[in-house]
Design a protein around this motif. Structure first.
Motif, PDB file in Angstrom:
ATOM      1  N   ALA A   1     157.772  92.293  66.679  1.00 54.47           N
ATOM      2  CA  ALA A   1     157.828  91.730  67.792  1.00 54.47           C
ATOM      3  C   ALA A   1     156.243  92.061  68.428  1.00 54.47           C
ATOM      4  N   ARG A   2     155.921  90.764  69.282  1.00 51.26           N
ATOM      5  CA  ARG A   2     154.875  90.940  69.932  1.00 51.26           C
ATOM      6  C   ARG A   2     154.815  91.190  71.365  1.00 51.26           C
ATOM      7  N   PHE A   3     154.224  92.249  71.905  1.00 47.96           N
ATOM      8  CA  PHE A   3     154.322  92.644  73.267  1.00 47.96           C
ATOM      9  C   PHE A   3     153.371  91.969  74.229  1.00 47.96           C
ATOM     10  N   LEU A   4     153.856  91.304  75.026  1.00 49.62           N
ATOM     11  CA  LEU A   4     152.717  90.670  75.961  1.00 49.62           C
ATOM     12  C   LEU A   4     152.941  91.398  77.398  1.00 49.62           C
ATOM     13  N   PRO A   5     152.376  92.641  77.780  1.00 47.93           N
ATOM     14  CA  PRO A   5     152.404  93.090  78.919  1.00 47.93           C
ATOM     15  C   PRO A   5     151.718  92.273  80.074  1.00 47.93           C
ATOM     16  N   GLY A   6     151.957  92.264  81.343  1.00 46.21           N
ATOM     17  CA  GLY A   6     151.185  91.609  82.530  1.00 46.21           C
ATOM     18  C   GLY A   6     151.673  90.114  82.505  1.00 46.21           C
ATOM     19  N   ALA A   7     152.760  89.755  81.961  1.00 45.69           N
ATOM     20  CA  ALA A   7     153.486  88.511  81.737  1.00 45.69           C
ATOM     21  C   ALA A   7     154.569  88.282  82.588  1.00 45.69           C
ATOM     22  N   ARG A   8     154.435  87.911  84.037  1.00 47.42           N
ATOM     23  CA  ARG A   8     155.610  87.877  84.859  1.00 47.42           C
ATOM     24  C   ARG A   8     156.228  86.457  84.796  1.00 47.42           C
ATOM     25  N   VAL A   9     157.255  86.189  84.319  1.00 46.75           N
ATOM     26  CA  VAL A   9     158.115  85.313  84.079  1.00 46.75           C
ATOM     27  C   VAL A   9     158.599  84.541  85.595  1.00 46.75           C
ATOM     28  N   THR A  10     158.286  83.455  86.043  1.00 46.39           N
ATOM     29  CA  THR A  10     158.766  82.625  87.160  1.00 46.39           C
ATOM     30  C   THR A  10     159.740  81.881  87.167  1.00 46.39           C
ATOM     31  N   GLY A  11     160.244  81.271  86.203  1.00 46.78           N
ATOM     32  CA  GLY A  11     160.970  80.332  85.947  1.00 46.78           C
ATOM     33  C   GLY A  11     161.249  80.059  84.520  1.00 46.78           C
ATOM     34  N   LEU A  12     162.548  79.471  84.299  1.00 47.14           N
ATOM     35  CA  LEU A  12     163.200  79.358  83.057  1.00 47.14           C
ATOM     36  C   LEU A  12     163.942  78.035  83.029  1.00 47.14           C
TER      37      LEU A  12
ATOM     38  N   GLY B   1     164.701  88.961  61.978  1.00 50.47           N
ATOM     39  CA  GLY B   1     163.880  88.002  61.324  1.00 50.47           C
ATOM     40  C   GLY B   1     163.239  86.799  62.131  1.00 50.47           C
ATOM     41  N   ALA B   2     163.536  86.978  63.738  1.00 57.69           N
ATOM     42  CA  ALA B   2     163.196  86.113  64.456  1.00 57.69           C
ATOM     43  C   ALA B   2     161.643  86.394  64.863  1.00 57.69           C
ATOM     44  N   GLU B   3     160.920  85.539  65.043  1.00 57.02           N
ATOM     45  CA  GLU B   3     159.541  85.475  65.830  1.00 57.02           C
ATOM     46  C   GLU B   3     159.766  85.973  67.206  1.00 57.02           C
ATOM     47  N   THR B   4     159.560  87.344  67.494  1.00 61.13           N
ATOM     48  CA  THR B   4     159.882  87.531  68.740  1.00 61.13           C
ATOM     49  C   THR B   4     158.770  88.245  69.834  1.00 61.13           C
ATOM     50  N   LEU B   5     159.030  87.511  71.150  1.00 61.01           N
ATOM     51  CA  LEU B   5     157.693  87.765  71.982  1.00 61.01           C
ATOM     52  C   LEU B   5     158.395  88.687  73.227  1.00 61.01           C
ATOM     53  N   LEU B   6     158.029  89.756  73.398  1.00 61.22           N
ATOM     54  CA  LEU B   6     158.676  90.515  74.311  1.00 61.22           C
ATOM     55  C   LEU B   6     157.572  90.626  75.901  1.00 61.22           C
ATOM     56  N   LEU B   7     158.078  89.820  76.823  1.00 54.49           N
ATOM     57  CA  LEU B   7     157.167  89.447  77.875  1.00 54.49           C
ATOM     58  C   LEU B   7     157.490  90.547  78.885  1.00 54.49           C
ATOM     59  N   GLU B   8     156.522  91.326  79.685  1.00 58.64           N
ATOM     60  CA  GLU B   8     156.734  92.379  80.482  1.00 58.64           C
ATOM     61  C   GLU B   8     156.004  92.151  81.557  1.00 58.64           C
ATOM     62  N   GLY B   9     156.363  91.921  82.929  1.00 53.36           N
ATOM     63  CA  GLY B   9     155.763  91.813  83.988  1.00 53.36           C
ATOM     64  C   GLY B   9     154.777  92.799  84.484  1.00 53.36           C
ATOM     65  N   THR B  10     155.095  94.047  84.153  1.00 49.58           N
ATOM     66  CA  THR B  10     153.865  95.339  84.627  1.00 49.58           C
ATOM     67  C   THR B  10     153.005  95.273  83.337  1.00 49.58           C
ATOM     68  N   ARG B  11     151.961  96.501  83.654  1.00 50.03           N
ATOM     69  CA  ARG B  11     151.058  96.459  82.612  1.00 50.03           C
ATOM     70  C   ARG B  11     151.617  97.195  81.499  1.00 50.03           C
ATOM     71  N   ASP B  12     152.697  97.851  81.703  1.00 48.99           N
ATOM     72  CA  ASP B  12     152.897  98.737  80.406  1.00 48.99           C
ATOM     73  C   ASP B  12     154.541  98.496  79.930  1.00 48.99           C
ATOM     74  N   GLY B  13     155.278  98.549  81.112  1.00 46.30           N
ATOM     75  CA  GLY B  13     156.836  98.386  80.459  1.00 46.30           C
ATOM     76  C   GLY B  13     157.450  99.683  80.630  1.00 46.30           C
ATOM     77  N   GLY B  14     159.070  99.837  80.383  1.00 49.62           N
ATOM     78  CA  GLY B  14     159.924 100.866  80.176  1.00 49.62           C
ATOM     79  C   GLY B  14     159.508 101.816  81.237  1.00 49.62           C
ATOM     80  N   ARG B  15     159.185 101.579  82.470  1.00 50.61           N
ATOM     81  CA  ARG B  15     158.589 102.587  83.701  1.00 50.61           C
ATOM     82  C   ARG B  15     159.872 103.328  84.054  1.00 50.61           C
TER      83      ARG B  15
END
Ligand SMILES: Cc1cc2nc3c(=O)[nH]c(=O)nc-3n(C[C@H](O)[C@H](O)[C@H](O)COP(=O)(O)OP(=O)(O)OC[C@H]3O[C@@H](n4cnc5c(N)ncnc54)[C@H](O)[C@@H]3O)c2cc1C
Length: 410
Positions: free
Chosen positions: A127-138, A26-40
Motif C-alpha cells: 500500500a502507498r501511504f499519502l499523508p497530508g492528503a485531505r479528501v474534500t469530495g467524492l 492484490g489491489a494497487e492501494t493508496l492510503l490517503l490521510e489528512g494529517t501528517r501521520d495518521g493513527g493518532r
C-alpha cells in the motif's frame, strides 16, 4: 486484467486495516490521510497503551440505531480469535490480558507499536501511504471514483474505502467531513452524538471528592433508553468519569440533544444491596454511620453520602431513625447522581450514530447505494463500551472493506 486501484480515505484504525487487506488481496492501494501521520487515536488510546481488543466479547453491549442483527453479522465477519491471531502472528505483536478488566494490550504496553506496526505492514504489503492528503469530495465517474483533494489535483480509483472516523477528539483528524461526503452521496446518516464522554454537573456537588475512585454499578435511563455498566467510577472537578460513567454517558448526552436532559443516573455505590446494608447499619455499641460506611467506601465519599441522605456522619447507628436508615440505604443502593451536561466530542472516545448499517452489505461493507464504495470504522452507526470493543469494530469492518474493495472474498 489491469490491477484494481483502491483508494482508502483515512489512515486510522479501520483505514489502515483496510489498506493492509486490500493490498494483500492484490489491489494497487493508496492510503490517503489528512494529517501528517495518521493513527493518532491509536496513539492516545488506552492511556498510551492501546487496549487493542477485548479478551471476550458481549455483542449485546454494542449500541446502534440500525439493526442489531446486522451489527452482529458484521462483527462476526472477523471473529475475535482470528483478530488476536492476526495481531500476534501477522503483525508480530504479542498481546497480554489485564486480568481484572479483561482488556487486551500489546505486551510492550506501547500504543505506538500498534500504530507503527500497522502502517509498516500496510507498506510491506504494497500500500502507498499519502499523508497530508485531505479528501474534500467524492463522486462516481464513468464506473470509477473521482476523489477531490485539498491543495492537490484529483485522483481516480476503481473502488474507494471511506474510513474517516467520526467527530470525537477533532485534534486527531476526524472532523466529520467523511460523513458529509457519505450523506451527499445519498446515504442515511443517523444523528451523531458524543459517546464514552465524561458527564458534568454545574454546580458540582461532589467537586470536593475530585480524585476519589471506586468500583460501582450505574444505570442511566431516559424514557425507553437505558444503559447499565459496572466498573470504575471517578469523581472529577467538573463531574464524573471512569469507564462505568463513560459507558452509560450516551443516554445522558442524547437526552440533552433530544430534549431537556431528563436522563436519570443512579448509582449502586458498593456490592451490598438493600438487605446487606440493613445488616451493616444495625446498631453496634457506639459505632457511627461514618464508621459503618467507611467499611465499604472511601472515607470522603462515605461522609458525603451520609450528608446527602441528611444524616450527620458522626451519628451513632443506635440513634438512627427508621426513615433515616431507609433514606441512607436508598442513596447507597440507588443514589441519584446530579448532572447537568457532558464533555462532548472534545473528550468523547467515540461518536455514536453515523451511516446506517442498512446501507452496507455486511460481508463486504460495500454501500447498497453505490457500487465500488466501501465504508468502515466509526463513520458507521455503531459503538461499543470501553474495553477494546471500538477497535474490534474498526478492525473487523476495516478488513471487510479492504477485501471488498479489492474484489476479494472476505
Ligand atoms: C482518547 C481515546 C482513547 C481511546 N481508547 C480506546 C481503546 O483503548 N480501545 C478501543 O477499542 N478504542 C479506543 N478508542 C476509540 C478508538 O480510537 C476509535 O473507535 C477508532 O480509532 C476508530 O477508528 P476509525 O479508523 O474509524 O477512525 P479514526 O481512528 O478516527 O481515523 C480516521 C482517520 O481519517 C482521517 N480523516 C478524516 N477525514 C479525512 C479526510 N477527509 N481526508 C483524509 N483523511 C481523513 C483522520 O485524520 C484519521 O486519521 C479511544 C478513543 C479516544 C479518543
Amino acid at each position: 486484467m489491469p490491477t484494481r486501484r483502491v483508494a482508502v480515505i483515512g489512515a486510522g484504525a479501520a483505514g489502515t486495516m483496510a489498506a493492509i487487506f486490500a493490498a494483500t488481496a492484490g489491489a494497487e492501494t493508496l492510503l490517503l490521510e489528512g494529517t501528517r501521520d495518521g493513527g493518532r487515536k491509536i496513539l492516545i488510546s488506552g492511556g498510551g497503551r492501546c487496549n487493542i481488543l477485548p479478551a471476550r466479547v458481549d455483542e449485546a453491549r454494542f449500541v446502534t440505531d440500525s439493526s442489531p442483527h446486522t451489527l452482529r453479522n458484521i462483527l462476526r465477519s472477523w471473529p475475535l480469535a482470528e483478530q488476536i491471531a492476526f495481531f500476534e502472528h501477522e503483525l508480530g505483536l504479542p498481546l497480554v490480558e489485564e486480568a481484572d478488566t479483561a482488556k487486551l494490550f500489546p505486551a510492550s504496553q506501547r500504543a505506538r507499536d500498534v500504530r507503527d506496526g500497522l502502517l509498516t505492514l500496510a507498506a510491506r504489503r504494497g500500500a502507498r501511504f499519502l499523508p497530508g492528503a485531505r479528501v474534500t469530495g467524492l463522486a462516481p465517474d464513468a464506473g470509477r471514483w473521482r476523489l477531490e483533494r485539498e491543495g492537490a489535483g484529483p485522483l481516480e480509483a476503481d473502488a474507494v474505502v471511506v474510513a474517516t472516523g467520526g467527530l470525537s477528539v477533532p485534534t486527531t483528524g476526524s472532523d466529520g467531513r467523511g460523513l458529509a461526503i457519505l450523506a451527499a452521496l445519498g446515504h442515511t446518516i443517523h444523528p451523531t452524538y458524543a459517546a464514552l464522554t465524561p458527564v458534568t454537573a454545574d454546580p458540582a456537588p461532589y467537586a470536593a471528592l475530585a480524585g476519589v475512585s471506586l468500583s460501582v454499578s450505574i444505570t442511566a435511563r431516559d424514557g425507553g433508553r437505558t444503559a447499565s455498566a459496572r466498573g470504575g467510577f471517578l469523581f472529577t472537578h467538573r463531574g464524573y468519569s471512569g469507564p462505568a460513567v463513560l459507558d452509560v454517558s450516551h443516554v445522558a448526552v442524547r437526552s440533552r440533544a433530544q430534549g431537556n436532559g431528563s436522563a436519570r443516573l443512579r448509582v449502586q455505590w458498593t456490592d451490598l444491596g438493600a438487605a446487606g446494608w440493613e445488616r451493616a447499619l444495625l446498631p453496634a455499641g457506639t459505632r457511627t454511620v461514618s464508621g459503618a460506611l467507611r467499611q465499604a467506601l472511601p472515607e470522603r465519599l462515605a461522609d458525603a453520602l451520609a450528608r446527602a441522605a441528611g444524616v450527620a456522619p458522626t451519628r451513632a447507628l443506635a440513634q438512627l431513625r427508621r426513615s433515616e436508615r431507609r433514606g441512607l440505604i436508598d442513596i447507597l443502593v440507588r443514589g441519584e447522581l446530579p448532572w447537568t451536561g457532558d464533555e462532548g466530542y472534545r473528550k468523547a472516545e467515540v461518536t455514536g450514530g453515523g451511516m446506517s448499517l442498512a446501507d452496507v452489505h455486511p460481508r463486504t461493507m460495500e454501500s447498497r447505494r453505490h457500487g465500488g464504495l466501501f465504508v468502515c470504522g466509526e463513520a458507521l452507526d455503531a459503538f461499543g463500551p470501553i474495553g477494546g470493543y471500538n477497535f474490534l469494530w474498526a478492525w473487523a469492518t476495516g478488513r471487510g472493506a479492504g477485501l471488498g474493495g479489492a474484489g476479494g472474498r472476505p
